[in-house]
Motif scaffolding. Structure first.
Motif, PDB file in Angstrom:
ATOM      1  N   VAL A   1      14.881 -39.516  20.826  1.00 31.83           N
ATOM      2  CA  VAL A   1      15.272 -39.267  19.438  1.00 31.83           C
ATOM      3  C   VAL A   1      16.642 -39.851  19.129  1.00 31.83           C
ATOM      4  CG1 VAL A   1      13.869 -37.191  19.177  1.00 31.83           C
ATOM      5  CG2 VAL A   1      16.188 -36.993  20.062  1.00 31.83           C
ATOM      6  N   SER A   2      17.199 -40.625  20.030  1.00 31.83           N
ATOM      7  CA  SER A   2      18.526 -41.193  19.797  1.00 31.83           C
ATOM      8  C   SER A   2      18.504 -42.717  19.936  1.00 31.83           C
ATOM      9  CB  SER A   2      19.546 -40.571  20.753  1.00 31.83           C
ATOM     10  OG  SER A   2      19.161 -40.762  22.109  1.00 31.83           O
ATOM     11  N   PHE A   3      18.540 -43.224  21.150  1.00 34.62           N
ATOM     12  CA  PHE A   3      18.639 -44.669  21.353  1.00 34.62           C
ATOM     13  C   PHE A   3      17.435 -45.424  20.807  1.00 34.62           C
ATOM     14  CE2 PHE A   3      21.487 -42.968  24.603  1.00 34.62           C
ATOM     15  CZ  PHE A   3      22.603 -43.771  24.419  1.00 34.62           C
ATOM     16  N   LEU A   4      16.245 -44.960  21.133  1.00 38.33           N
ATOM     17  CA  LEU A   4      15.035 -45.693  20.738  1.00 38.33           C
ATOM     18  C   LEU A   4      14.893 -45.825  19.229  1.00 38.33           C
ATOM     19  CD1 LEU A   4      12.456 -47.102  21.650  1.00 38.33           C
ATOM     20  CD2 LEU A   4      11.312 -44.870  21.657  1.00 38.33           C
ATOM     21  N   PRO A   5      14.868 -44.741  18.455  1.00 37.14           N
ATOM     22  CA  PRO A   5      14.692 -44.909  16.998  1.00 37.14           C
ATOM     23  C   PRO A   5      15.893 -45.541  16.306  1.00 37.14           C
ATOM     24  CG  PRO A   5      15.080 -42.609  17.531  1.00 37.14           C
ATOM     25  CD  PRO A   5      14.915 -43.311  18.833  1.00 37.14           C
ATOM     26  N   ILE A   6      17.099 -45.318  16.829  1.00 38.52           N
ATOM     27  CA  ILE A   6      18.280 -45.869  16.157  1.00 38.52           C
ATOM     28  C   ILE A   6      18.363 -47.377  16.339  1.00 38.52           C
ATOM     29  CG2 ILE A   6      20.807 -45.914  16.208  1.00 38.52           C
ATOM     30  CD1 ILE A   6      20.758 -42.907  16.647  1.00 38.52           C
ATOM     31  N   PHE A   7      18.159 -47.868  17.555  1.00 42.29           N
ATOM     32  CA  PHE A   7      18.247 -49.310  17.787  1.00 42.29           C
ATOM     33  C   PHE A   7      17.022 -50.049  17.235  1.00 42.29           C
ATOM     34  CE2 PHE A   7      21.573 -48.160  20.777  1.00 42.29           C
ATOM     35  CZ  PHE A   7      22.459 -49.221  20.630  1.00 42.29           C
TER      36      PHE A   7
ATOM     37  N   ASN B   1      32.111 -52.825   8.128  1.00 39.26           N
ATOM     38  CA  ASN B   1      33.274 -51.997   8.416  1.00 39.26           C
ATOM     39  C   ASN B   1      33.074 -50.547   7.989  1.00 39.26           C
ATOM     40  OD1 ASN B   1      33.198 -52.601   5.723  1.00 39.26           O
ATOM     41  ND2 ASN B   1      35.350 -53.218   5.555  1.00 39.26           N
ATOM     42  N   LEU B   2      31.826 -50.169   7.715  1.00 38.67           N
ATOM     43  CA  LEU B   2      31.463 -48.775   7.475  1.00 38.67           C
ATOM     44  C   LEU B   2      30.396 -48.380   8.477  1.00 38.67           C
ATOM     45  CD1 LEU B   2      31.200 -48.551   3.581  1.00 38.67           C
ATOM     46  CD2 LEU B   2      33.031 -47.684   5.039  1.00 38.67           C
ATOM     47  N   CYS B   3      30.494 -47.169   8.989  1.00 36.72           N
ATOM     48  CA  CYS B   3      29.507 -46.691   9.965  1.00 36.72           C
ATOM     49  C   CYS B   3      28.993 -45.333   9.508  1.00 36.72           C
ATOM     50  CB  CYS B   3      30.126 -46.596  11.360  1.00 36.72           C
ATOM     51  SG  CYS B   3      28.927 -46.136  12.643  1.00 36.72           S
ATOM     52  N   GLY B   4      27.926 -45.356   8.740  1.00 38.25           N
ATOM     53  CA  GLY B   4      27.298 -44.116   8.307  1.00 38.25           C
ATOM     54  C   GLY B   4      26.038 -43.849   9.112  1.00 38.25           C
ATOM     55  N   PHE B   5      25.536 -42.646   8.988  1.00 44.26           N
ATOM     56  CA  PHE B   5      24.299 -42.288   9.697  1.00 44.26           C
ATOM     57  C   PHE B   5      23.373 -41.616   8.695  1.00 44.26           C
ATOM     58  CE2 PHE B   5      21.732 -41.963  13.269  1.00 44.26           C
ATOM     59  CZ  PHE B   5      21.232 -40.694  13.448  1.00 44.26           C
ATOM     60  N   THR B   6      22.615 -42.432   7.999  1.00 50.45           N
ATOM     61  CA  THR B   6      21.685 -41.960   6.981  1.00 50.45           C
ATOM     62  C   THR B   6      20.275 -42.030   7.529  1.00 50.45           C
ATOM     63  OG1 THR B   6      23.149 -42.833   5.264  1.00 50.45           O
ATOM     64  CG2 THR B   6      20.881 -42.284   4.631  1.00 50.45           C
ATOM     65  N   VAL B   7      19.550 -40.939   7.504  1.00 49.92           N
ATOM     66  CA  VAL B   7      18.226 -40.894   8.119  1.00 49.92           C
ATOM     67  C   VAL B   7      17.161 -40.653   7.057  1.00 49.92           C
ATOM     68  CG1 VAL B   7      19.202 -39.978  10.251  1.00 49.92           C
ATOM     69  CG2 VAL B   7      18.286 -38.397   8.554  1.00 49.92           C
ATOM     70  N   ASN B   8      15.944 -41.095   7.364  1.00 48.13           N
ATOM     71  CA  ASN B   8      14.825 -40.795   6.484  1.00 48.13           C
ATOM     72  C   ASN B   8      14.268 -39.411   6.790  1.00 48.13           C
ATOM     73  OD1 ASN B   8      13.072 -41.101   8.771  1.00 48.13           O
ATOM     74  ND2 ASN B   8      13.165 -43.314   8.470  1.00 48.13           N
ATOM     75  N   LYS B   9      13.360 -38.944   5.972  1.00 48.48           N
ATOM     76  CA  LYS B   9      12.884 -37.564   6.101  1.00 48.48           C
ATOM     77  C   LYS B   9      12.061 -37.355   7.371  1.00 48.48           C
ATOM     78  CE  LYS B   9      12.884 -36.745   1.121  1.00 48.48           C
ATOM     79  NZ  LYS B   9      12.076 -36.400  -0.079  1.00 48.48           N
ATOM     80  N   VAL B  10      11.276 -38.373   7.762  1.00 51.15           N
ATOM     81  CA  VAL B  10      10.452 -38.233   8.962  1.00 51.15           C
ATOM     82  C   VAL B  10      11.321 -38.062  10.198  1.00 51.15           C
ATOM     83  CG1 VAL B  10       8.736 -39.365  10.420  1.00 51.15           C
ATOM     84  CG2 VAL B  10       8.569 -39.542   7.926  1.00 51.15           C
ATOM     85  N   TYR B  11      12.331 -38.906  10.327  1.00 52.54           N
ATOM     86  CA  TYR B  11      13.220 -38.800  11.480  1.00 52.54           C
ATOM     87  C   TYR B  11      14.005 -37.490  11.456  1.00 52.54           C
ATOM     88  CZ  TYR B  11      17.012 -39.782  14.734  1.00 52.54           C
ATOM     89  OH  TYR B  11      17.914 -39.707  15.765  1.00 52.54           O
ATOM     90  N   ALA B  12      14.423 -37.074  10.277  1.00 52.96           N
ATOM     91  CA  ALA B  12      15.183 -35.826  10.167  1.00 52.96           C
ATOM     92  C   ALA B  12      14.359 -34.643  10.674  1.00 52.96           C
ATOM     93  CB  ALA B  12      15.610 -35.599   8.721  1.00 52.96           C
ATOM     94  N   VAL B  13      13.073 -34.594  10.319  1.00 54.06           N
ATOM     95  CA  VAL B  13      12.215 -33.491  10.733  1.00 54.06           C
ATOM     96  C   VAL B  13      11.961 -33.538  12.245  1.00 54.06           C
ATOM     97  CG1 VAL B  13       9.906 -32.493  10.545  1.00 54.06           C
ATOM     98  CG2 VAL B  13      11.115 -33.245   8.488  1.00 54.06           C
ATOM     99  N   ILE B  14      11.604 -34.716  12.762  1.00 54.52           N
ATOM    100  CA  ILE B  14      11.283 -34.838  14.184  1.00 54.52           C
ATOM    101  C   ILE B  14      12.515 -34.596  15.041  1.00 54.52           C
ATOM    102  CG2 ILE B  14      10.508 -36.423  15.977  1.00 54.52           C
ATOM    103  CD1 ILE B  14       8.736 -37.767  13.898  1.00 54.52           C
ATOM    104  N   SER B  15      13.619 -35.230  14.689  1.00 50.13           N
ATOM    105  CA  SER B  15      14.830 -35.110  15.502  1.00 50.13           C
ATOM    106  C   SER B  15      15.385 -33.689  15.494  1.00 50.13           C
ATOM    107  CB  SER B  15      15.889 -36.085  14.987  1.00 50.13           C
ATOM    108  OG  SER B  15      17.063 -35.995  15.757  1.00 50.13           O
ATOM    109  N   SER B  16      15.423 -33.067  14.316  1.00 49.19           N
ATOM    110  CA  SER B  16      15.942 -31.694  14.252  1.00 49.19           C
ATOM    111  C   SER B  16      15.032 -30.717  14.982  1.00 49.19           C
ATOM    112  CB  SER B  16      16.113 -31.274  12.793  1.00 49.19           C
ATOM    113  OG  SER B  16      14.868 -31.293  12.114  1.00 49.19           O
ATOM    114  N   SER B  17      13.732 -30.972  14.973  1.00 46.64           N
ATOM    115  CA  SER B  17      12.806 -30.093  15.703  1.00 46.64           C
ATOM    116  C   SER B  17      13.022 -30.186  17.202  1.00 46.64           C
ATOM    117  CB  SER B  17      11.353 -30.449  15.358  1.00 46.64           C
ATOM    118  OG  SER B  17      11.099 -30.269  13.985  1.00 46.64           O
TER     119      SER B  17
END
Length: 331
Positions: free
Chosen positions: A195-201, A219-235
């Motif tokens: 839920v970290s390296f694989l989906p992010i890269f 020069n900006l580093c944000g971390f904006t996720v879609n709803k599917v990733y938010a549900v799976i990763s938080s679970s």
């Protein structure tokens, strides 16, 4: 911390909102949230950073105070967890299965401080500017999610270990062996990569709009996720381990309460039996009284104290866990 930016070319009005849920910057923001809170012109020259330093003394003082607090938290996290690791390694009596989980947890928390908090500190002191390039932004976000998830999974493993130690104390040495310890630690350290390296890269964690935005603004580093990733990763990172922890600690508390009642009943039964023998003039009463005073009372009182202390400790652990992580994942 996350900062949301809106630059208006007509009025030069600067708007920003700050989220204090985590010291590290990784946060599960959905695309709809970002569209409401982050707007920037396509040209780099028209983009305005939030959190700009101003000449007012009060602003400078607040910025310096914030940096000092962040630096103190980072150093406390690093050296505090390092002290736990050194203590267990130096004292042979502390080298039990439970403490191996604690040492691994301390290592995960220390790496959170090194890889997540330190990068975030650099962002804060540079007015929200990312200095390390596009690739390192993905590395930072991946390490943040990875070590944070590993830390929560360690707490889940500790709850399972304590469950077997208290609910099934006679079978505990057979259940929690060094082999099973190694398997559990391997799962804890390997599974967060999914839920970290694989989906992010691979770019699965966010939207096409956000990826295009990052290409325009390296020069900006944000971390904006879609709803599917938010549900799976938080679970995987919170909800499933959290439910397991709640269930395990509930069973532990119920078992501790049951054992305390059994010890109390055994003590009362022994006293009644001794009184019955005395009334009937049986000489074995004196022997039983001495044996009871030597064995039953100290064992019962010490056992009750340990169980009460364990119950209080478990309550504190769960309260701290929920207080720190629940607002973050609910947001």
């Amino acid at each position: 911390m996350k900062e949301s930016i809106r630059a208006d070319s007509n009025t030069d009005f600067l708007f920003f909102s700050i989220n204090y849920t985590e010291l590290s910057t990784s946060m599960y923001l959905t695309d709809s949230f970002v569209n409401k809170t982050l707007e920037a012109n396509d040209t780099e020259s028209d983009f305005v950073y939030s959190n700009q330093f101003e000449d007012e003394p009060i602003v400078v003082v607040l910025i310096v105070l914030k940096c000092l607090i962040m630096l103190f938290i980072i150093l406390a996290a690093i050296f505090g967890n390092l002290l736990v690791i050194v203590s267990v390694m130096r004292h042979r009596k502390l080298r039990v299965i439970t403490n191996y989980f604690v040492v691994s947890l301390a290592l995960a928390d220390m790496l959170v401080a090194i890889w997540a908090m330190c990068f975030n500190f650099s962002v804060e002191i540079t007015n929200g500017k990312w200095l390390f390039g596009y690739f390192m932004c993905d590395v930072w976000n991946s390490l943040d999610v990875y070590f944070s998830s590993a830390s929560i999974l360690h707490l889940c493993c500790i709850s399972v270990d304590r469950y077997y130690a208290i609910v099934q104390p006679l079978d505990y040495p057979l259940i929690m062996t060094m082999g099973k310890l190694g398997v559990m630690l391997a799962v804890v350290w390997c599974s967060p990569a999914l839920v970290s390296f694989l989906p992010i890269f691979m770019g699965w964690y966010t939207t096409e709009e956000h990826l295009a935005f990052r290409q325009r603004h390296p020069n900006l580093c944000g971390f904006t996720v879609n709803k599917v990733y938010a549900v799976i990763s938080s679970s995987v990172s919170f909800w499933i381990p959290g439910v397991i922890m709640l269930y395990m600690y509930y069973r532990i508390y119920m078992e501790a309460d049951r054992q305390e009642r059994m010890l109390y009943r055994s003590k009362v039964a022994a006293l009644l039996l001794d009184k019955h023998l005395q009334i009937n003039g049986i000489t074995m009463g004196e022997v039983m009284r001495e044996r009871q005073s030597i064995q039953m009372q100290p064992m019962a009182s010490s056992k009750m104290k340990r169980e009460r202390k364990a119950a209080r400790t478990l309550g504190i652990i769960m309260s701290a866990f929920l207080a720190c992580w629940l607002p973050f994942f609910l947001w």
